[in-house]
Design a protein around this motif. Structure first.
Motif, PDB file in Angstrom:
ATOM      1  N   MET A 128     165.887  57.476  27.500  1.00 12.88           N
ATOM      2  CA  MET A 128     167.517  57.340  27.545  1.00 12.88           C
ATOM      3  C   MET A 128     168.119  58.038  26.123  1.00 12.88           C
ATOM      4  SD  MET A 128     169.940  54.091  28.337  1.00 12.88           S
ATOM      5  CE  MET A 128     171.523  54.399  28.815  1.00 12.88           C
ATOM      6  N   LYS A 129     168.881  59.119  26.356  1.00  8.44           N
ATOM      7  CA  LYS A 129     169.149  59.898  25.157  1.00  8.44           C
ATOM      8  C   LYS A 129     170.382  59.124  24.334  1.00  8.44           C
ATOM      9  CE  LYS A 129     168.458  64.399  26.648  1.00  8.44           C
ATOM     10  NZ  LYS A 129     169.032  65.611  27.368  1.00  8.44           N
ATOM     11  N   PHE A 130     170.357  59.111  23.122  1.00  9.90           N
ATOM     12  CA  PHE A 130     171.341  58.337  22.123  1.00  9.90           C
ATOM     13  C   PHE A 130     172.805  58.653  22.689  1.00  9.90           C
ATOM     14  CE2 PHE A 130     174.051  57.830  18.500  1.00  9.90           C
ATOM     15  CZ  PHE A 130     173.873  56.657  17.991  1.00  9.90           C
ATOM     16  N   PHE A 168     177.267  54.213  27.140  1.00 14.64           N
ATOM     17  CA  PHE A 168     177.105  52.896  27.794  1.00 14.64           C
ATOM     18  C   PHE A 168     177.487  51.573  26.860  1.00 14.64           C
ATOM     19  CE2 PHE A 168     174.224  49.799  29.735  1.00 14.64           C
ATOM     20  CZ  PHE A 168     174.416  50.281  30.898  1.00 14.64           C
ATOM     21  N   VAL A 169     177.189  51.971  25.767  1.00 11.19           N
ATOM     22  CA  VAL A 169     177.797  50.599  24.690  1.00 11.19           C
ATOM     23  C   VAL A 169     179.168  50.883  24.756  1.00 11.19           C
ATOM     24  CG1 VAL A 169     177.918  50.075  22.106  1.00 11.19           C
ATOM     25  CG2 VAL A 169     175.550  50.534  23.442  1.00 11.19           C
ATOM     26  N   ARG A 170     180.039  51.927  24.551  1.00 11.74           N
ATOM     27  CA  ARG A 170     181.324  52.136  24.397  1.00 11.74           C
ATOM     28  C   ARG A 170     182.001  51.456  25.456  1.00 11.74           C
ATOM     29  NH1 ARG A 170     183.914  57.700  23.973  1.00 11.74           N
ATOM     30  NH2 ARG A 170     185.659  56.881  24.476  1.00 11.74           N
ATOM     31  N   SER A 171     181.563  51.958  26.923  1.00 11.53           N
ATOM     32  CA  SER A 171     181.992  51.264  27.825  1.00 11.53           C
ATOM     33  C   SER A 171     182.128  49.756  28.139  1.00 11.53           C
ATOM     34  CB  SER A 171     181.604  52.039  29.107  1.00 11.53           C
ATOM     35  OG  SER A 171     180.467  51.489  29.649  1.00 11.53           O
ATOM     36  N   ASN A 172     180.710  49.263  27.416  1.00 15.54           N
ATOM     37  CA  ASN A 172     180.475  47.790  27.584  1.00 15.54           C
ATOM     38  C   ASN A 172     181.651  47.391  26.189  1.00 15.54           C
ATOM     39  OD1 ASN A 172     178.755  47.656  29.539  1.00 15.54           O
ATOM     40  ND2 ASN A 172     177.166  48.076  28.008  1.00 15.54           N
ATOM     41  N   MET A 173     181.643  47.727  25.554  1.00 18.39           N
ATOM     42  CA  MET A 173     182.576  47.106  24.258  1.00 18.39           C
ATOM     43  C   MET A 173     183.917  47.445  24.839  1.00 18.39           C
ATOM     44  SD  MET A 173     180.908  48.629  20.959  1.00 18.39           S
ATOM     45  CE  MET A 173     181.744  47.840  19.553  1.00 18.39           C
ATOM     46  N   LYS A 174     184.553  48.330  25.459  1.00 19.28           N
ATOM     47  CA  LYS A 174     185.688  48.426  26.117  1.00 19.28           C
ATOM     48  C   LYS A 174     186.317  47.215  27.108  1.00 19.28           C
ATOM     49  CE  LYS A 174     187.059  53.368  25.623  1.00 19.28           C
ATOM     50  NZ  LYS A 174     187.129  54.536  26.485  1.00 19.28           N
ATOM     51  N   ARG A 175     185.163  47.053  27.891  1.00 23.30           N
ATOM     52  CA  ARG A 175     185.467  45.812  28.784  1.00 23.30           C
ATOM     53  C   ARG A 175     185.646  44.453  28.196  1.00 23.30           C
ATOM     54  NH1 ARG A 175     180.915  44.982  32.736  1.00 23.30           N
ATOM     55  NH2 ARG A 175     179.501  46.499  31.268  1.00 23.30           N
ATOM     56  N   ASN A 176     185.206  44.219  27.040  1.00 25.58           N
ATOM     57  CA  ASN A 176     185.519  42.912  26.185  1.00 25.58           C
ATOM     58  C   ASN A 176     186.159  43.220  25.226  1.00 25.58           C
ATOM     59  OD1 ASN A 176     184.102  41.156  28.350  1.00 25.58           O
ATOM     60  ND2 ASN A 176     182.325  42.046  27.571  1.00 25.58           N
ATOM     61  N   ARG A 177     187.108  44.042  25.254  1.00 29.38           N
ATOM     62  CA  ARG A 177     188.054  44.625  23.940  1.00 29.38           C
ATOM     63  C   ARG A 177     188.359  43.411  22.945  1.00 29.38           C
ATOM     64  NH1 ARG A 177     192.236  48.355  26.021  1.00 29.38           N
ATOM     65  NH2 ARG A 177     190.206  49.332  27.231  1.00 29.38           N
ATOM     66  N   THR A 178     189.171  42.348  23.472  1.00 31.93           N
ATOM     67  CA  THR A 178     189.529  41.440  22.826  1.00 31.93           C
ATOM     68  C   THR A 178     188.392  40.607  21.827  1.00 31.93           C
ATOM     69  OG1 THR A 178     191.244  40.841  24.337  1.00 31.93           O
ATOM     70  CG2 THR A 178     191.171  39.327  22.471  1.00 31.93           C
ATOM     71  N   ARG A 179     187.489  40.278  22.641  1.00 31.92           N
ATOM     72  CA  ARG A 179     186.250  39.375  21.912  1.00 31.92           C
ATOM     73  C   ARG A 179     185.610  40.541  20.930  1.00 31.92           C
ATOM     74  NH1 ARG A 179     182.257  37.611  26.191  1.00 31.92           N
ATOM     75  NH2 ARG A 179     181.480  39.602  25.904  1.00 31.92           N
ATOM     76  N   VAL A 180     185.496  41.748  21.322  1.00 31.97           N
ATOM     77  CA  VAL A 180     184.726  42.612  20.429  1.00 31.97           C
ATOM     78  C   VAL A 180     185.648  42.925  18.817  1.00 31.97           C
ATOM     79  CG1 VAL A 180     184.117  45.199  19.853  1.00 31.97           C
ATOM     80  CG2 VAL A 180     183.412  43.789  22.024  1.00 31.97           C
ATOM     81  N   TRP A 181     186.881  42.823  19.348  1.00 28.53           N
ATOM     82  CA  TRP A 181     187.941  43.314  18.101  1.00 28.53           C
ATOM     83  C   TRP A 181     187.918  41.929  17.248  1.00 28.53           C
ATOM     84  CZ3 TRP A 181     188.865  47.197  15.708  1.00 28.53           C
ATOM     85  CH2 TRP A 181     188.713  48.559  16.149  1.00 28.53           C
ATOM     86  N   PHE A 232     171.496  46.970  23.104  1.00 25.26           N
ATOM     87  CA  PHE A 232     172.132  45.796  22.398  1.00 25.26           C
ATOM     88  C   PHE A 232     172.493  45.927  21.006  1.00 25.26           C
ATOM     89  CE2 PHE A 232     171.769  44.224  26.762  1.00 25.26           C
ATOM     90  CZ  PHE A 232     172.931  43.829  27.127  1.00 25.26           C
ATOM     91  N   LEU A 233     171.008  46.520  20.506  1.00 25.58           N
ATOM     92  CA  LEU A 233     171.269  46.778  18.785  1.00 25.58           C
ATOM     93  C   LEU A 233     172.159  47.434  18.585  1.00 25.58           C
ATOM     94  CD1 LEU A 233     167.499  46.563  17.681  1.00 25.58           C
ATOM     95  CD2 LEU A 233     169.194  44.987  16.909  1.00 25.58           C
ATOM     96  N   LEU A 234     172.657  48.672  19.221  1.00 22.40           N
ATOM     97  CA  LEU A 234     173.707  49.626  19.034  1.00 22.40           C
ATOM     98  C   LEU A 234     174.772  48.978  19.035  1.00 22.40           C
ATOM     99  CD1 LEU A 234     173.304  52.493  18.436  1.00 22.40           C
ATOM    100  CD2 LEU A 234     173.840  53.207  20.806  1.00 22.40           C
ATOM    101  N   GLU A 235     174.999  48.182  19.909  1.00 21.36           N
ATOM    102  CA  GLU A 235     176.237  47.570  20.078  1.00 21.36           C
ATOM    103  C   GLU A 235     176.670  46.850  18.962  1.00 21.36           C
ATOM    104  OE1 GLU A 235     177.026  46.042  24.216  1.00 21.36           O
ATOM    105  OE2 GLU A 235     178.669  44.769  23.417  1.00 21.36           O
ATOM    106  N   SER A 236     175.661  45.763  18.503  1.00 21.50           N
ATOM    107  CA  SER A 236     175.923  44.905  17.516  1.00 21.50           C
ATOM    108  C   SER A 236     176.108  45.869  16.156  1.00 21.50           C
ATOM    109  CB  SER A 236     174.767  44.109  17.383  1.00 21.50           C
ATOM    110  OG  SER A 236     173.667  44.213  17.052  1.00 21.50           O
ATOM    111  N   GLY A 237     175.473  46.910  16.142  1.00 18.21           N
ATOM    112  CA  GLY A 237     175.511  47.710  14.952  1.00 18.21           C
ATOM    113  C   GLY A 237     176.898  48.476  14.775  1.00 18.21           C
ATOM    114  N   TYR A 238     177.502  48.700  15.985  1.00 17.96           N
ATOM    115  CA  TYR A 238     178.786  49.415  16.200  1.00 17.96           C
ATOM    116  C   TYR A 238     179.976  48.287  15.633  1.00 17.96           C
ATOM    117  CZ  TYR A 238     177.366  53.586  18.534  1.00 17.96           C
ATOM    118  OH  TYR A 238     176.911  54.798  18.732  1.00 17.96           O
TER     119      TYR A 238
END
Lengths: 234, 436
Positions: free
Chosen positions: B1-3, B9-22, B345-351
């Motif tokens: 899977m390319k970066f 993928f991560v961006r769309s997942n983060m958008k789904r839980n915007r409030t929690r992520v922010w 998931f590491l990328l998500e926490s990294g972001y």
């Protein structure tokens, strides 16, 4: 295409060292030839799903061997199994198993993404596959916005996108009405006849089993080879 | 899977839980900003202390003393031969220290200095030239400001402090001193013999030293020639025969290296000559050690805030894994490797960490700027006191930013590691059966 030799499997229930061992499959031997449609039938709890899960690599057998397309897959590591599945196997599930947050297009594209295919190729192949399953106008719909039949077509498109030689189907018509069921079965037959794709299906539906070249029955974990149905029909 | 696909993928997942992520990003932002701000106070105090030390002396300057007696010419020659020594300045103190011109008078330090080495060490003239004849002198930039008339009686009476300062200016010599002939009184300052004042010599001001770079530095020294000093010393000892003679040697010797890096090595060589050395570099070494420990302590305390924020990241990521177990199961069933799942998931926490660190750093810089800007005003307004010049409460050097970013990103990735590892262990069958 598939060679299963002396495969046995038992579930272990309970805590370690105090676990109860429940045998499910006993010394199963099965051979599926390239281009065959084989239906595995049996009652609930007979062990047919377990056999499919073992062939899919979702669970690992302790005894016996499985070879697919000339590769001995029993004993492969989780990563190797994942890579093997991606390149050699396609899956059709009873409950479609589409990712709800992804559109029909994204679900179909997913194996190509996992494979690392370049974007231009991906777009081309995904659009072609959408056209093939007749869902072009639904490409941006989420699974929740599609009917059961449409979802199953998305699922089939996803299974076919990497042109696998073998498709494993677990009760593929289980969630479909009779009209969609007929459509799906004729599609499977078409794929088998035109592209030589091998199908191994689990079903308890006689109509589904009727499109198979061969039927094998599992009774209480023992495999019983059936007759060549096509031959009977002829 | 390319970066690129993982990122999508991560961006769309983060958008789904915007409030929690922010909210998690907000916690990381506060943690990071707190760490930087707290440590910045330590860095500011350190900087103030170092600036304070360095404002009096130069980093490449080594002061030399001899345990017994004075440093001789022979020793100066030896010092000059040491590798990496740029200049050796040497001054002889002259006991007589009073100059007059008409009613104007000044008592100041008078030296005879080796001017070529002074020039090499960085001494510059504001105007005029160096002395060529025996009775020519060079004076410091502020010499004329201290060259004043004696105040008449009741001159300052009834005036406020500010008015007195203003009135004092009337007593200051206002003309240019270049070319002026002053009377140099050959009397030591502590001499109580009033008749001694009769001995004097005329000297001509030929040069005025450059204005010191430090605003607060006042330079009123006078530099006379060696010949004149000899005359002064001879005259004084002729007059005070019973008090003994002045020892020949230098009162003030300083070695200047080409750069601060060479101070340590040059100091070691000088110490081997049985001379005592003192340099800012050695003083700073101890000062730096103390402040490094102090700053490390502050960073440690600030790190606790980052750790607390990391618990938020851990929770968010654990929830994300739990919520997406089915998706993970499907992906694994299709052919996603555990490594791919982990990286997503590491990328998500990294972001999350990256956003937190980025915003936290910007916030810290803003607070730091605001504090440094507002604090002197607040002190002046509410405490009626003027804070010291160049006073700062917070200082964020790039090194602190690098340390804070490294700590925050490290802690973020560590807190995301466990949930990411958990994601790889999701059982495919359980996920497909929606049992997880």
């Amino acid at each position: 295409m598939i060679k299963v030799n002396h495969l046995s499997y038992a579930f272990k229930i309970g805590k370690k060292e105090k676990e109860n061992v429940v045998p499910v499959l006993h010394d199963v031997n099965l051979q599926v030839e390239k281009g065959e449609i084989v239906a595995i039938v049996g009652r609930s709890g007979s062990g047919k799903s377990t056999l499919l899960n073992l062939i899919s690599g979702f669970i690992q057998a302790e005894t016996g061997t499985i070879s697919i397309n000339g590769t001995k897959v029993s004993g492969l590591s989780e990563s190797k199994w994942a890579e093997f599945r991606l390149s050699h196997l396609g899956f059709i599930f009873q409950s479609f198993q589409l990712i709800p947050s992804m559109t029909a297009y994204e679900n179909i594209e997913l194996p190509l993404v996992l494979k690392g295919t370049n974007e231009k190729d991906r777009v081309e192949r995904t659009k072609e596959m959408l056209k093939r399953v007749g869902l072009e106008q639904y490409q941006s719909h989420y699974p929740g916005e599609l009917s059961g039949g449409q979802q199953q077509r998305v699922s089939i498109a996803r299974a076919l996108i990497l042109n696998p030689p073998l498709i494993l189907a677990d009760e593929p018509t289980g969630s479909l009405d009779s009209e969609n069921e007929r459509e799906l079965l004729s599609f499977i037959k078409e794929l088998n006849e035109n592209y030589g794709i091998t199908f191994l299906m689990i079903t308890h539906d006689h109509e589904v089993a009727s499109i198979a070249h061969r039927k094998v029955e599992i009774v209480d974990g023992y495999l019983r080879e059936g007759r060549m149905l096509r031959e009977v029909q002829r | 899977m390319k970066f690129k696909d993982k990122h999508r993928f991560v961006r769309s997942n983060m958008k789904r839980n915007r409030t929690r992520v922010w909210m998690t990003i907000l916690a990381s932002t506060i943690g990071c900003a707190f760490l930087i701000m707290l440590a910045s106070v330590g860095f500011a105090i350190h900087k103030t202390a170092v600036d304070d030390v360095m404002s009096y002396r130069l980093m490449n300057e080594i002061q030399i003393q001899k345990e017994n007696g004075m440093i001789t010419d022979k020793e100066v020659k030896k010092l000059e031969k040491i590798k990496d020594v740029k200049a050796v300045t040497r001054k002889k103190h002259t006991p007589a220290n009073e100059f007059t011109l008409g009613d104007y008078m000044i008592s100041t330090s008078v030296f005879s200095a080796h001017m070529p080495s002074e020039i090499k060490a960085g001494f510059e003239l504001d105007r005029g030239r160096l002395p060529k004849n025996k009775n020519e002198i060079v004076v410091g930039y502020h010499f004329s400001e201290q060259f004043i008339k004696e105040a008449p009686e009741s001159f300052y009476e009834g005036l406020s402090e500010e008015e007195s300062q203003e009135k004092h200016k009337e007593l200051v010599y206002k003309e240019d001193l270049i070319g002026k002939t002053l009377t140099y009184h050959l009397t030591p300052a502590d001499n109580k013999d009033q008749n001694a004042k009769n001995l004097s010599v005329d000297v001509k001001v030929v040069g005025i030293g450059k204005k010191p770079t430090k605003k607060w530095a006042i330079v009123t020294d006078a530099y006379i020639t060696d010949d004149l000093r000899k005359e002064v010393v001879n005259t004084l000892f002729e007059k005070n025969k019973n008090e003994g003679s002045l020892e020949e040697g230098y009162d003030d010797v300083k070695v200047y290296t080409s750069s601060a890096e060479e101070v340590k090595a040059v100091s070691e060589v000088i110490e081997k000559m049985d001379l005592l050395t003192y340099s800012v570099a050695s003083e700073l070494k101890e000062l730096n050690l103390y402040f490094t420990l102090f700053k490390a302590g502050l960073i440690f305390i600030g790190g606790i805030a980052v750790l607390i924020a990391s618990i938020g990241i851990f929770n968010t990521m654990t929830m994300a894994v739990t919520e997406r177990s089915q998706d993970i199961g499907i992906m694994k069933a299709i052919g996603a490797t555990p490594k791919t799942i982990k990286r997503i998931f590491l990328l998500e926490s990294g972001y999350i960490g990256l956003w937190g660190v980025g915003l936290g750093t910007v916030l810290a810089y803003m607070i730091s700027y605001g504090v440094n800007f507002a604090l002197p005003i607040i002190i002046e307004q509410f405490l009626n006191e003027k804070p010291p010049e160049d006073f700062i409460l917070s200082y964020i050097p790039w090194s602190l930013t690098v340390i804070a970013v490294t700590i925050c990103m490290g802690v973020t990735l560590l807190s995301g590691w466990r949930p990411a590892a958990k994601a790889t262990t999701v059982d495919v069958l359980k996920a497909l059966r929606r049992d997880v």
